[in-house]
Scaffold this motif. Structure first.
Motif, PDB file in Angstrom:
ATOM      1  N   LYS A  22       0.838  -1.202   0.000  1.00 33.62           N
ATOM      2  CA  LYS A  22       0.000   0.000   0.000  1.00 33.62           C
ATOM      3  C   LYS A  22       0.868   1.245   0.000  1.00 33.62           C
ATOM      4  CE  LYS A  22      -4.147  -1.906   2.101  1.00 33.62           C
ATOM      5  NZ  LYS A  22      -5.010  -1.931   3.281  1.00 33.62           N
ATOM      6  N   ASN A  23       1.971   1.211   0.750  1.00 34.71           N
ATOM      7  CA  ASN A  23       2.867   2.349   0.814  1.00 34.71           C
ATOM      8  C   ASN A  23       3.481   2.636  -0.560  1.00 34.71           C
ATOM      9  OD1 ASN A  23       4.302   4.460   1.981  1.00 34.71           O
ATOM     10  ND2 ASN A  23       5.999   3.141   2.558  1.00 34.71           N
ATOM     11  N   TRP A  24       3.968   1.598  -1.247  1.00 34.49           N
ATOM     12  CA  TRP A  24       4.534   1.777  -2.595  1.00 34.49           C
ATOM     13  C   TRP A  24       3.460   2.333  -3.531  1.00 34.49           C
ATOM     14  CZ3 TRP A  24       9.436   2.098  -3.138  1.00 34.49           C
ATOM     15  CH2 TRP A  24      10.323   1.250  -2.490  1.00 34.49           C
ATOM     16  N   ASN A  25       2.251   1.747  -3.485  1.00 34.10           N
ATOM     17  CA  ASN A  25       1.173   2.200  -4.359  1.00 34.10           C
ATOM     18  C   ASN A  25       0.820   3.652  -4.075  1.00 34.10           C
ATOM     19  OD1 ASN A  25       0.881  -0.148  -5.829  1.00 34.10           O
ATOM     20  ND2 ASN A  25      -0.595  -1.021  -4.416  1.00 34.10           N
ATOM     21  N   ASN A  26       0.776   4.037  -2.804  1.00 34.74           N
ATOM     22  CA  ASN A  26       0.482   5.429  -2.458  1.00 34.74           C
ATOM     23  C   ASN A  26       1.555   6.371  -2.994  1.00 34.74           C
ATOM     24  OD1 ASN A  26      -1.872   4.744  -1.137  1.00 34.74           O
ATOM     25  ND2 ASN A  26      -0.930   4.694   0.886  1.00 34.74           N
ATOM     26  N   THR A  73       7.568   6.035 -13.164  1.00 37.32           N
ATOM     27  CA  THR A  73       7.279   6.518 -11.811  1.00 37.32           C
ATOM     28  C   THR A  73       7.731   5.506 -10.760  1.00 37.32           C
ATOM     29  OG1 THR A  73       5.411   7.790 -12.650  1.00 37.32           O
ATOM     30  CG2 THR A  73       5.451   7.352 -10.281  1.00 37.32           C
ATOM     31  N   ALA A  74       7.455   4.238 -11.003  1.00 41.98           N
ATOM     32  CA  ALA A  74       7.882   3.189 -10.066  1.00 41.98           C
ATOM     33  C   ALA A  74       9.413   3.169  -9.955  1.00 41.98           C
ATOM     34  CB  ALA A  74       7.356   1.833 -10.516  1.00 41.98           C
ATOM     35  N   PHE A  75      10.083   3.309 -11.095  1.00 40.81           N
ATOM     36  CA  PHE A  75      11.547   3.315 -11.107  1.00 40.81           C
ATOM     37  C   PHE A  75      12.072   4.532 -10.343  1.00 40.81           C
ATOM     38  CE2 PHE A  75      15.666   3.717 -13.644  1.00 40.81           C
ATOM     39  CZ  PHE A  75      16.288   2.665 -13.010  1.00 40.81           C
ATOM     40  N   ARG A  76      11.424   5.685 -10.510  1.00 41.54           N
ATOM     41  CA  ARG A  76      11.832   6.895  -9.787  1.00 41.54           C
ATOM     42  C   ARG A  76      11.708   6.672  -8.284  1.00 41.54           C
ATOM     43  NH1 ARG A  76       9.544  12.259 -11.877  1.00 41.54           N
ATOM     44  NH2 ARG A  76      11.312  11.942 -13.233  1.00 41.54           N
ATOM     45  N   SER A  81      14.447   5.568  -3.124  1.00 40.89           N
ATOM     46  CA  SER A  81      14.702   4.718  -1.960  1.00 40.89           C
ATOM     47  C   SER A  81      16.183   4.334  -1.863  1.00 40.89           C
ATOM     48  CB  SER A  81      13.823   3.464  -1.990  1.00 40.89           C
ATOM     49  OG  SER A  81      14.289   2.532  -2.951  1.00 40.89           O
ATOM     50  N   GLU A  82      16.894   4.416  -2.985  1.00 38.17           N
ATOM     51  CA  GLU A  82      18.324   4.112  -3.014  1.00 38.17           C
ATOM     52  C   GLU A  82      19.184   5.386  -3.034  1.00 38.17           C
ATOM     53  OE1 GLU A  82      19.633   1.107  -5.671  1.00 38.17           O
ATOM     54  OE2 GLU A  82      18.592  -0.344  -4.415  1.00 38.17           O
ATOM     55  N   LEU A 172       9.686  -4.000  -4.661  1.00 44.75           N
ATOM     56  CA  LEU A 172       8.730  -3.111  -5.324  1.00 44.75           C
ATOM     57  C   LEU A 172       8.275  -3.701  -6.651  1.00 44.75           C
ATOM     58  CD1 LEU A 172       7.140  -0.510  -5.806  1.00 44.75           C
ATOM     59  CD2 LEU A 172       9.271   0.550  -6.604  1.00 44.75           C
ATOM     60  N   TYR A 173       9.220  -4.114  -7.486  1.00 51.18           N
ATOM     61  CA  TYR A 173       8.859  -4.685  -8.786  1.00 51.18           C
ATOM     62  C   TYR A 173       8.032  -5.954  -8.603  1.00 51.18           C
ATOM     63  CZ  TYR A 173       9.052  -6.836 -13.340  1.00 51.18           C
ATOM     64  OH  TYR A 173       8.701  -7.421 -14.527  1.00 51.18           O
ATOM     65  N   LYS A 174       8.469  -6.806  -7.708  1.00 50.05           N
ATOM     66  CA  LYS A 174       7.733  -8.063  -7.474  1.00 50.05           C
ATOM     67  C   LYS A 174       6.319  -7.784  -6.978  1.00 50.05           C
ATOM     68  CE  LYS A 174      11.970 -10.593  -6.523  1.00 50.05           C
ATOM     69  NZ  LYS A 174      12.875 -11.074  -5.482  1.00 50.05           N
TER      70      LYS A 174
END
Length: 189
Positions: A22-26, A73-76, A81-82, A172-174
């Motif tokens: 949920k946190n990643w999706n938010n 966006t997911a990659f960003r 996070s890194e 995240l990807y998984k």
């Protein structure tokens, strides 16, 4: 009693996974909704979610990932996070720079990019060799669409060889793939 004790960490682990997803999706939704046009679209219809095929395509190449709005966006978020989101931000700024039509726009954008990413001690300084950095500095007064090309290629290569493989193997990807797959199974039912 030992059986119950062993069950509890598993339940907590599953609970944490749901919260993390949920946190990643938010975070992804927040980044997608940052500009007002995206907000208007979301008011009119449900937010777009990538299909399992979309998410699977991202694993084929960095180009496919970056060409998909949700994937980018997911990659960003992953890069943030890194602590290396400056790479995707610079790459995106370069893509925007290539689209500028007038010399005046290019000069203003080039100077802004220099201040933000190139100059020593810049807030989002990217890792460049001396020659590439110097070539950019020399072109600031009369930049062309190719002024940042060498730097963009270096940053792309850095992302492709380092961050991208880590992203494809990340939780995240998984989780994105699992969520997309689960959504499709639910729709088919």
């Amino acid at each position: 009693m030992a059986f119950i004790e062993n069950e509890r960490p598993t339940e907590m682990s599953a609970e944490k996974k749901v919260k993390k997803r949920k946190n990643w999706n938010n975070k992804i939704q927040f980044l997608l909704n940052r500009n007002s046009e995206s907000r208007l679209v979301l008011i009119r219809r449900k937010p777009y979610r990538p299909s399992a095929d979309d998410v699977n395509q991202w694993a084929q190449s960095l180009d496919k990932l970056l060409s998909h709005k949700y994937g980018k966006t997911a990659f960003r978020i992953f890069l943030k996070s890194e602590f290396c989101e400056e790479n995707i931000e610079f790459w995106t700024a370069c893509e925007d720079f290539k689209l500028l039509k007038t010399r005046k726009e290019r000069v203003a954008k080039a100077k802004k990019m220099y201040e933000e990413f190139i100059k020593s001690e810049a807030p989002k300084e990217i890792n460049l060799d001396y020659q590439t950095r110097d070539d950019i500095i020399q072109s600031l007064d009369d930049p062309t669409t190719a002024s940042f090309l060498a730097a963009q290629k270096k940053v792309y290569s850095l992302m492709e060889n380092n961050a991208y493989p880590r992203f494809i193997h990340s939780d995240l990807y998984k989780e994105l793939f699992a969520a997309a797959s689960a959504k499709e199974k639910h729709i088919k039912s």
